[in-house]
Design a protein around this motif. Sequence first.
Motif, PDB file in Angstrom:
ATOM      1  N   LEU A 103       0.875  -1.263  -0.055  1.00  0.00           N
ATOM      2  CA  LEU A 103       0.168  -0.086   0.108  1.00  0.00           C
ATOM      3  C   LEU A 103       0.859   1.166   0.173  1.00  0.00           C
ATOM      4  CD1 LEU A 103      -2.800  -0.923   2.683  1.00  0.00           C
ATOM      5  CD2 LEU A 103      -3.095  -0.445   0.181  1.00  0.00           C
ATOM      6  N   PHE A 104       1.279   1.699  -1.454  1.00  0.00           N
ATOM      7  CA  PHE A 104       2.259   2.902  -1.348  1.00  0.00           C
ATOM      8  C   PHE A 104       3.334   2.511  -0.749  1.00  0.00           C
ATOM      9  CE2 PHE A 104      -2.177   4.655  -1.273  1.00  0.00           C
ATOM     10  CZ  PHE A 104      -2.073   5.164  -2.674  1.00  0.00           C
ATOM     11  N   LEU A 129      -3.085   4.110   7.170  1.00  0.00           N
ATOM     12  CA  LEU A 129      -4.472   4.243   6.807  1.00  0.00           C
ATOM     13  C   LEU A 129      -5.096   3.896   8.243  1.00  0.00           C
ATOM     14  CD1 LEU A 129      -7.065   4.745   4.997  1.00  0.00           C
ATOM     15  CD2 LEU A 129      -6.945   2.291   4.587  1.00  0.00           C
ATOM     16  N   LEU A 147     -14.485   3.572   0.573  1.00  0.00           N
ATOM     17  CA  LEU A 147     -13.320   4.321   1.096  1.00  0.00           C
ATOM     18  C   LEU A 147     -12.342   4.362  -0.301  1.00  0.00           C
ATOM     19  CD1 LEU A 147     -11.624   5.383   3.282  1.00  0.00           C
ATOM     20  CD2 LEU A 147     -10.888   3.175   3.593  1.00  0.00           C
ATOM     21  N   SER A 148     -12.069   5.706  -0.556  1.00  0.00           N
ATOM     22  CA  SER A 148     -11.014   5.886  -1.353  1.00  0.00           C
ATOM     23  C   SER A 148      -9.814   6.395  -0.893  1.00  0.00           C
ATOM     24  CB  SER A 148     -11.545   6.954  -2.358  1.00  0.00           C
ATOM     25  OG  SER A 148     -12.276   6.260  -3.407  1.00  0.00           O
ATOM     26  N   LEU A 149      -8.570   5.735  -1.332  1.00  0.00           N
ATOM     27  CA  LEU A 149      -7.495   6.430  -0.857  1.00  0.00           C
ATOM     28  C   LEU A 149      -6.886   7.388  -2.181  1.00  0.00           C
ATOM     29  CD1 LEU A 149      -7.914   3.736   0.838  1.00  0.00           C
ATOM     30  CD2 LEU A 149      -5.227   3.654   0.859  1.00  0.00           C
ATOM     31  N   ILE A 150      -6.684   8.740  -1.642  1.00  0.00           N
ATOM     32  CA  ILE A 150      -6.221   9.551  -2.692  1.00  0.00           C
ATOM     33  C   ILE A 150      -4.949  10.251  -2.442  1.00  0.00           C
ATOM     34  CG2 ILE A 150      -6.958  11.402  -4.242  1.00  0.00           C
ATOM     35  CD1 ILE A 150     -10.009  10.791  -3.028  1.00  0.00           C
ATOM     36  N   PRO A 151      -4.010  10.130  -3.186  1.00  0.00           N
ATOM     37  CA  PRO A 151      -2.554  10.921  -3.218  1.00  0.00           C
ATOM     38  C   PRO A 151      -2.834  12.354  -3.300  1.00  0.00           C
ATOM     39  CG  PRO A 151      -2.396   8.929  -4.287  1.00  0.00           C
ATOM     40  CD  PRO A 151      -3.855   9.065  -4.413  1.00  0.00           C
ATOM     41  N   PRO A 153      -0.748  14.734  -4.304  1.00  0.00           N
ATOM     42  CA  PRO A 153      -0.271  15.500  -5.100  1.00  0.00           C
ATOM     43  C   PRO A 153      -1.083  15.600  -6.333  1.00  0.00           C
ATOM     44  CG  PRO A 153       1.367  13.943  -4.103  1.00  0.00           C
ATOM     45  CD  PRO A 153       0.001  13.673  -3.727  1.00  0.00           C
ATOM     46  N   LEU A 154      -2.259  15.082  -6.444  1.00  0.00           N
ATOM     47  CA  LEU A 154      -2.947  14.931  -7.773  1.00  0.00           C
ATOM     48  C   LEU A 154      -3.629  16.172  -7.840  1.00  0.00           C
ATOM     49  CD1 LEU A 154      -4.874  11.525  -7.326  1.00  0.00           C
ATOM     50  CD2 LEU A 154      -3.264  12.063  -9.269  1.00  0.00           C
ATOM     51  N   VAL A 158      -8.983  16.394 -10.159  1.00  0.00           N
ATOM     52  CA  VAL A 158      -9.127  14.962  -9.704  1.00  0.00           C
ATOM     53  C   VAL A 158      -9.403  14.737  -8.338  1.00  0.00           C
ATOM     54  CG1 VAL A 158      -7.852  12.966  -9.848  1.00  0.00           C
ATOM     55  CG2 VAL A 158      -7.630  14.512 -11.414  1.00  0.00           C
ATOM     56  N   HIS A 162     -13.094  12.581  -6.713  1.00  0.00           N
ATOM     57  CA  HIS A 162     -12.951  11.300  -6.109  1.00  0.00           C
ATOM     58  C   HIS A 162     -13.124  11.542  -4.572  1.00  0.00           C
ATOM     59  CE1 HIS A 162     -11.116   8.706  -9.249  1.00  0.00           C
ATOM     60  NE2 HIS A 162     -10.765   9.795  -9.825  1.00  0.00           N
ATOM     61  N   LYS A 173      -0.037  11.562   1.906  1.00  0.00           N
ATOM     62  CA  LYS A 173       1.093  12.318   1.669  1.00  0.00           C
ATOM     63  C   LYS A 173       0.630  13.814   1.350  1.00  0.00           C
ATOM     64  CE  LYS A 173       1.756   8.985  -1.925  1.00  0.00           C
ATOM     65  NZ  LYS A 173       2.374   8.376  -2.974  1.00  0.00           N
TER      66      LYS A 173
ATOM     67  N   VAL B 141      -0.886   0.033  -4.943  1.00  0.00           N
ATOM     68  CA  VAL B 141      -1.095   1.107  -5.334  1.00  0.00           C
ATOM     69  C   VAL B 141       0.557   1.809  -5.101  1.00  0.00           C
ATOM     70  CG1 VAL B 141      -3.294   2.128  -5.820  1.00  0.00           C
ATOM     71  CG2 VAL B 141      -2.280   1.528  -3.244  1.00  0.00           C
ATOM     72  N   SER B 142       0.807   2.647  -5.829  1.00  0.00           N
ATOM     73  CA  SER B 142       1.993   3.398  -5.497  1.00  0.00           C
ATOM     74  C   SER B 142       1.946   4.684  -6.158  1.00  0.00           C
ATOM     75  CB  SER B 142       3.128   2.614  -6.016  1.00  0.00           C
ATOM     76  OG  SER B 142       3.147   2.617  -7.619  1.00  0.00           O
ATOM     77  N   LEU B 147      -6.833   4.191  -4.978  1.00  0.00           N
ATOM     78  CA  LEU B 147      -7.212   2.907  -4.458  1.00  0.00           C
ATOM     79  C   LEU B 147      -8.838   2.965  -3.867  1.00  0.00           C
ATOM     80  CD1 LEU B 147      -6.939  -0.219  -3.783  1.00  0.00           C
ATOM     81  CD2 LEU B 147      -5.754   0.723  -1.657  1.00  0.00           C
ATOM     82  N   SER B 148      -9.788   2.285  -4.489  1.00  0.00           N
ATOM     83  CA  SER B 148     -11.139   2.209  -3.651  1.00  0.00           C
ATOM     84  C   SER B 148     -11.235   0.928  -3.053  1.00  0.00           C
ATOM     85  CB  SER B 148     -12.047   2.793  -4.959  1.00  0.00           C
ATOM     86  OG  SER B 148     -12.195   3.987  -5.037  1.00  0.00           O
ATOM     87  N   LEU B 149     -11.882   0.846  -2.035  1.00  0.00           N
ATOM     88  CA  LEU B 149     -12.189  -0.333  -1.333  1.00  0.00           C
ATOM     89  C   LEU B 149     -13.690  -0.271  -1.530  1.00  0.00           C
ATOM     90  CD1 LEU B 149      -9.600   0.292   0.192  1.00  0.00           C
ATOM     91  CD2 LEU B 149     -10.708  -0.527   2.263  1.00  0.00           C
TER      92      LEU B 149
END
Lengths: 234, 234
Positions: A103-104, A129, A147-151, A153-154, A158, A162, A173, B141-142, B147-149
């Motif tokens: 995971l990242f 997380l 649930l969404s994991l969103i970086p 820097p996007l 975007v 999301h 991050k 993911v990197s 990533l979505s759950l």
Amino acid sequence: MSGILYGVGVGPGDPELLTLKAVRLIQQCPVIAYPAPETGESLARAIAAPHIPDGRLEIVIRTPMVAGNFPANDIYDHYAAEISNHLKQDQDVAVLCEGDPFLFGSFMYIFERLSEHFSIQVVAGVSSLGACASAAGTPLVSRNQILSLIPAPLPPAVLKTHIRSADAVAIMKVGRHLEKVRSVIDELGLTDYAQYVERATMDNQIVSPLNKLGEQAAPYFSMILIRKPEQESL
Amino acid sequence: MSGILYGVGVGPGDPELLTLKAVRLIQQCPVIAYPAPETGESLARAIAAPHIPDGRLEIVIRTPMVAGNFPANDIYDHYAAEISNHLKQDQDVAVLCEGDPFLFGSFMYIFERLSEHFSIQVVAGVSSLGACASAAGTPLVSRNQILSLIPAPLPPAVLKTHIRSADAVAIMKVGRHLEKVRSVIDELGLTDYAQYVERATMDNQIVSPLNKLGEQAAPYFSMILIRKPEQESL
């Protein structure tokens, strides 16, 4: 015969959040590798330190950050070669990784270079997380929530799309993107439902509702959690 | 003075994926509670069993599943009251929870009932998400990937929208929704990029590319991971 390559998640920062399996492998493997910044201490090594026996061969994967905060490819080529030399000599290698390796996690860069040539086992770790959610006292998702994991820097557009579409969101991050992320959350009317968490589970952990957070610099290891109002009742 | 309520993540199934902190709290707390099906063994207790001292007071939270696979509210009212009785007597209580307490964890139902009245600490655990990715050998993911759950019980149209919009997806609680989920993934042309994982890190773990999986019954503890082709190169 080749050694086994272990990708070992060491968790988010609290040394007590190491798993029993991580401890065993750290104690057993003759070679231990871990990422570190260009200068200074390795967080992954610091977490595992109480369990690393004296006299182990240690490989410090120093990764200067290039544009976009991603490590340069040739750095990982170099260290993957060094690790593979030990594996070819039938030595097991444990590569430590903050949080969870897949995971990242920085271990992925080693994994992609060696997975076709060696036996690799990945040991899942406590992810940032779960650590951030625990620190914030914020259950993230239950039942049929998304649930969404969103970086962070996007680009703002975007991020906005999301954040809008999920029931709960973890923005990873955050670092120097704090003000950009904060604007997007504000435009969506979600500031009152957001928690800011910095260095979860570490001694210098900070948790703050986003609407109480002053203007400040955020470190790379920071996250914003959003649980939308419809989800307040489980 | 009241006791402290600990929500303790015990990880995905392998007893070696307990954290050092979980082990310490399981050994220290005079009262240990854990979820169990209406009849039969508790998975959370089985994971923690080697560390539970003899003679502890144990509360078995038996949760018959009602429509939609969610436990009935009155069951949790009852057990929250039982736990609070111990806390009021200044006894610490550890509530065990598979995976991570705040990621689809059953501890949330206790937490929401007691968080305003008692001191609660949540101990993050290794989540099934990281465990499934490790088992499948699939970095999820990197860099700047999303990533979505997504819980499998959601309607096909919702699944489709959310699978389409993320870079990588974990579809949780597949169980009896396997064929529905498989159809959606197939319509999106993603079957060749999907991995099926059942009971990750347990002795009876199953991992299979989705395109090799026969028609079969899936247990509740199953997950499908999708990593889209654009993401194959880190």
